[in-house]
Design a protein around this motif. Structure first.
Motif, PDB file in Angstrom:
ATOM      1  N   GLU A  65       0.806  -1.229   0.000  1.00 27.09           N
ATOM      2  CA  GLU A  65       0.000   0.000   0.000  1.00 27.09           C
ATOM      3  C   GLU A  65       0.832   1.270   0.000  1.00 27.09           C
ATOM      4  O   GLU A  65       0.364   2.320  -0.439  1.00 27.09           O
ATOM      5  CB  GLU A  65      -0.900   0.031   1.251  1.00 27.09           C
ATOM      6  CG  GLU A  65      -1.967  -1.040   1.310  1.00 27.09           C
ATOM      7  CD  GLU A  65      -1.510  -2.309   2.042  1.00 27.09           C
ATOM      8  OE1 GLU A  65      -0.292  -2.510   2.206  1.00 27.09           O
ATOM      9  OE2 GLU A  65      -2.385  -3.111   2.428  1.00 27.09           O
ATOM     10  N   ARG A 107      -0.286  -4.272   6.728  1.00 27.30           N
ATOM     11  CA  ARG A 107      -0.065  -3.061   5.944  1.00 27.30           C
ATOM     12  C   ARG A 107       1.412  -2.841   5.686  1.00 27.30           C
ATOM     13  O   ARG A 107       2.249  -2.970   6.579  1.00 27.30           O
ATOM     14  CB  ARG A 107      -0.653  -1.828   6.636  1.00 27.30           C
ATOM     15  CG  ARG A 107      -0.600  -0.598   5.719  1.00 27.30           C
ATOM     16  CD  ARG A 107      -1.258   0.632   6.293  1.00 27.30           C
ATOM     17  NE  ARG A 107      -0.990   1.775   5.438  1.00 27.30           N
ATOM     18  CZ  ARG A 107      -1.780   2.188   4.450  1.00 27.30           C
ATOM     19  NH1 ARG A 107      -2.908   1.574   4.193  1.00 27.30           N
ATOM     20  NH2 ARG A 107      -1.436   3.237   3.704  1.00 27.30           N
ATOM     21  N   ASP A 108       1.684  -2.504   4.424  1.00 24.57           N
ATOM     22  CA  ASP A 108       3.018  -2.189   3.949  1.00 24.57           C
ATOM     23  C   ASP A 108       3.746  -1.241   4.904  1.00 24.57           C
ATOM     24  O   ASP A 108       3.160  -0.296   5.406  1.00 24.57           O
ATOM     25  CB  ASP A 108       2.854  -1.515   2.578  1.00 24.57           C
ATOM     26  CG  ASP A 108       4.143  -1.409   1.807  1.00 24.57           C
ATOM     27  OD1 ASP A 108       5.102  -2.124   2.138  1.00 24.57           O
ATOM     28  OD2 ASP A 108       4.167  -0.614   0.859  1.00 24.57           O
ATOM     29  N   LYS A 109       5.018  -1.484   5.142  1.00 20.69           N
ATOM     30  CA  LYS A 109       5.896  -0.657   5.964  1.00 20.69           C
ATOM     31  C   LYS A 109       5.619  -0.773   7.457  1.00 20.69           C
ATOM     32  O   LYS A 109       6.209  -0.029   8.239  1.00 20.69           O
ATOM     33  CB  LYS A 109       5.808   0.826   5.570  1.00 20.69           C
ATOM     34  CG  LYS A 109       6.266   1.120   4.154  1.00 20.69           C
ATOM     35  CD  LYS A 109       7.745   1.419   4.103  1.00 20.69           C
ATOM     36  CE  LYS A 109       7.955   2.785   3.473  1.00 20.69           C
ATOM     37  NZ  LYS A 109       9.338   3.183   3.443  1.00 20.69           N
ATOM     38  N   THR A 110       4.716  -1.664   7.867  1.00 18.56           N
ATOM     39  CA  THR A 110       4.425  -1.766   9.296  1.00 18.56           C
ATOM     40  C   THR A 110       4.690  -3.165   9.850  1.00 18.56           C
ATOM     41  O   THR A 110       4.505  -3.387  11.045  1.00 18.56           O
ATOM     42  CB  THR A 110       2.940  -1.436   9.594  1.00 18.56           C
ATOM     43  OG1 THR A 110       2.111  -2.447   9.015  1.00 18.56           O
ATOM     44  CG2 THR A 110       2.538  -0.087   9.035  1.00 18.56           C
TER      45      THR A 110
END
Ligand SMILES: [Zn+2]
Lengths: 117, 228
Positions: free
Chosen positions: B48, B89-92
């Motif tokens: 995302e 979620r992307d980056k998390t």
């Protein structure tokens, strides 16, 4: 998205003055900056779905790129390097800055309803 | 080393992003599928927060998740791989509770009765999500009973990883199946176009196939032994 039209964006900002909105702000140079250049290092930050009520929202142009500042009761939210915008079918104001290859470098987005997760 | 693909009964691929599978393991997947071995991709996020929006860009932060989801589905079809989307979620990923992610992965690996897991080798996988996903996958496998534990092939991609891990144990030459790998890569239109344009500079005479082959031909893995 299309190139920012200052007057249009200012109108969208004005409609939410003194109303609670959700904000998404991010900036990044990518997760691979250091991988491709040992002298670089990765920077980035993002805030998704912080709720604020701004008392003044303003867009300013300088040399083809735009800055947006949102003044609220106890502080500020600010983004620099915005170039493109879209007001989408979900009544969300999306603003972003892209590099020459079309990659996103900075974004500021406002919405009356929370952004998807 | 000659690889006997048919000796496996189920392969599970674990990465965080749509397109990780196409860059890292698509050719290997095709070889398993051609040997009749089922392969399932556990994909952590929808990418995302990706920076690439297409070239010229056609996506934005809010449309990107659905676009990348469709690209992922298409890519998996191209290489005939089953898909499970995990909904992070992307980056998390690195901020999630690692044990919870590991428990979820372990359950899925056991349900599929995997004989081989392919994932990133932490901390040699550059992107924080890659390393976090690899860590959770390693933990999941460590948590399993030894007799159920699958073989593990892990991708190390960081600069200098060979000084620590040595050369890869497994090198898959994807040349004979490269058209399918290229189809999978190209399914990720929002991500791959800019990259192909970049490597095209100075190589104008090469066909798209040859250009991509030059960059994405070999898929390399380090085997990881959890039984010692
Ligand atoms: Zn990735």
């Amino acid at each position: 998205m299309e190139s920012i039209n200052l007057n249009k964006v200012q109108e969208y900002l004005d409609q939410w003055t003194n109303k609670p909105v959700y904000v998404h702000v991010e900036t990044t140079n990518g997760a691979y900056a250091k991988h491709f250049d040992a002298n670089a290092y990765n920077v980035g930050a993002y805030v998704r779905n912080a709720q604020i009520t701004y008392t003044q929202g303003k867009i300013v142009e300088q040399e083809g790129a735009y800055r947006v500042g949102l003044k609220h009761e106890i502080g500020w939210i600010y983004a620099e390097g915005l170039t493109d915008f879209e007001f989408n079918e979900n009544n969300q104001l999306l603003m972003a800055g892209h590099d020459a290859d079309g990659r996103l470098m900075v974004a500021m987005q406002l919405s009356e309803k929370p952004f998807n997760y | 080393m000659e690889i006997d693909y048919s000796k496996h009964k189920q392969v599970v691929v674990i990465y965080p992003h749509p397109d990780d599978e196409s860059f890292g393991t698509a050719g290997t997947v095709v070889k398993f599928r051609e040997a009749g071995v089922p392969v399932t991709y556990l994909c952590g996020t929808l990418g995302e927060m990706g920076r690439n929006m297409g070239s010229p860009f056609f996506a934005n932060r809010e449309t990107l998740p659905e676009i990348r989801k469709q690209e992922l589905i298409k890519a998996c079809k191209e290489i005939d791989m089953d898909l499970q989307m995990l909904g992070y979620r992307d980056k998390t990923m690195e901020f999630e509770d690692e044990q919870k992610v590991a428990d979820d992965l372990r359950q899925r690996i056991e349900e599929l009765d995997a004989s081989l897991v392919i994932t990133f080798y932490p901390p040699h996988a550059v992107h924080p999500d890659h390393n976090a996903m690899g860590r959770a996958a390693f933990r999941a496998i460590r948590d399993m009973d030894a007799e159920k534990r699958p073989e593990v092939w892990a991708n190390a991609i960081s600069n200098g990883h060979e000084e620590i891990l040595g050369s890869p144990d497994i090198v898959v030459d994807t040349k004979t199946v490269f058209q399918k790998k290229l189809n999978a890569l190209k399914a990720h239109k929002s991500q791959i176009d800019g990259m192909l344009q970049k490597v095209r500079k100075g190589n104008e005479e090469l066909s798209e196939f040859d250009l991509a082959l030059r960059h994405f031909r070999y898929e390399t893995y380090h085997t990881v032994n959890f039984n010692e």
